[in-house]
Write an enzyme that holds these catalytic residues in place. Structure first.
Site, PDB file in Angstrom:
ATOM      1  CD  GLU A  45      -8.928   5.922  -4.864  1.00  0.00           C
ATOM      2  OE1 GLU A  45      -9.821   6.130  -4.347  1.00  0.00           O
ATOM      3  OE2 GLU A  45      -7.833   5.235  -4.356  1.00  0.00           O
ATOM      4  CG  PHE A  51     -10.743   1.264   4.056  1.00  0.00           C
ATOM      5  CD1 PHE A  51     -10.443   0.745   2.654  1.00  0.00           C
ATOM      6  CD2 PHE A  51     -10.026   2.368   3.990  1.00  0.00           C
ATOM      7  CE1 PHE A  51     -10.151   1.012   1.636  1.00  0.00           C
ATOM      8  CE2 PHE A  51      -9.667   3.115   2.803  1.00  0.00           C
ATOM      9  CZ  PHE A  51      -9.492   2.567   1.628  1.00  0.00           C
ATOM     10  CE  LYS A  78      -7.394   2.001  -4.134  1.00  0.00           C
ATOM     11  NZ  LYS A  78      -6.367   2.182  -3.323  1.00  0.00           N
ATOM     12  CB  THR A  82     -11.028   1.713  -2.835  1.00  0.00           C
ATOM     13  OG1 THR A  82     -10.315   2.027  -1.612  1.00  0.00           O
ATOM     14  CG2 THR A  82     -11.401   3.158  -3.445  1.00  0.00           C
ATOM     15  CG  ASP A 118      -2.192   0.940   1.445  1.00  0.00           C
ATOM     16  OD1 ASP A 118      -2.333   1.537   0.005  1.00  0.00           O
ATOM     17  OD2 ASP A 118      -2.743   1.092   2.038  1.00  0.00           O
TER      18      ASP A 118
END
Length: 306
Positions: A89, A171, A125, A149, A17
């Protein structure tokens, strides 16, 4: 005794990440993921200074294009040192605009292909809004695979699976943060609300035969990671990857197919929105996450305009 990181890799695909190429090269994950916040951090790394100048020059004053080119250039560089995929993203400010999400996703794929990266090495994303999920459903049918996400609720996970998205990123840490703040309680082990959420989703997917990949994200400590050992994928910061690499303790597999999950339930739009409305944590954290990514996107744009 092998490290916990090496043990984890036996039954979970490990994803980095970060946009830090040095960390990725050192820790050798299979996949990597970026977002506007991570790209903003990457832009401050001296090693990316020349790239920043180049994309600004290539974009000829088009700030939006410069940001996209930077994201794709960072992603392309990461793909040279990992065997798997990069997640890139879409602008969070488009999270409630399905046509705009589709347009931006296709543009990012075109930029990757122009850079010599095939679309099967990229995951787009999108925030797990109703509009984001519907856009993902269309992209998947076009052969553009997606990573949904900012996922905090069971309803989001249900809708993503029914849309046939390739991967979701629930998350863990942000769920933990919300409950710790709202209750004042310190959660550990299997009682951690973030761990509970991902475990429930994983069991639901496996029980009902969904192919959608579950990738736990946003960890606060290695205890959360240990409780989700066996999850399809886990995306982990370089700091926590290093802690796992340094730890020689035993790491048993916790999640595995065969645990009983809930019966399948398909949600229409009104049911989805009601379920989100009833989940204060998910509603607040989704909105907060979109705002945070939007602010960091704006900072990245300011950097490109400078």
């Amino acid at each position: 005794m092998t490290s916990k990181l090496e043990q984890l890799k036996q039954f979970t695909t490990v994803v980095a990440d970060t946009g830090d190429l040095d960390a990725i090269t050192r820790l050798k994950p299979v996949d990597a993921t970026t977002n506007p916040s991570l790209l903003l951090k990457a832009a401050a790394i001296p090693g990316y200074a020349d790239l920043l100048k180049q994309v600004k020059a290539d974009a000829k004053g088009n700030v939006d294009l410069a940001c996209d080119k930077f994201a794709v250039s960072v992603g392309s560089g990461i793909l040279k040192v990992i065997p798997g995929r990069i997640s890139t993203e879409v602008d969070a400010r488009l999270s409630f605009d399905e046509p705009a999400l589709l347009k931006k996703a296709r543009q990012l794929i075109e930029l990757y292909e122009a850079a010599g990266v095939p679309k099967d090495r990229v995951l787009i994303k999108l925030a797990s809004t109703w509009e984001g999920i519907r856009a993902a459903e269309k992209l998947e049918k076009e052969g553009i695979q997606t990573n949904l996400t900012l996922l905090f609720s069971f309803a989001q996970a249900q809708a993503c699976a029914d849309a046939g998205v390739f991967l979701i990123s629930p998350f863990v840490g942000r769920i933990y943060d919300w409950y710790k703040k709202s209750t004042g309680k310190e959660y550990v082990g299997a009682e951690d609300p973030g761990v509970v959420s991902v475990t429930r989703i994983y069991d639901y997917y496996k029980t009902n035969g969904y192919d959608t990949v579950v990738m736990g994200a946003s960890f606060r400590n290695i205890g959360q990671i240990e409780q989700l050992a066996g999850c399809d994928r886990l995306t982990i910061s370089p700091e926590l990857l290093q802690q796992l690499s340094d730890d020689q303790g035993d790491l048993p597999r916790i999640l595995k197919p065969g645990n009983a999950g809930e019966a399948k339930q398909q949600l229409n739009e009104s049911q989805f929105r009601w379920a989100m409305n009833e989940d204060a944590m998910a509603t607040e954290k989704l909105a907060e996450g979109i705002r945070q990514f939007a602010r960091d996107q704006e900072k990245l744009e300011a950097l490109m305009a400078g």
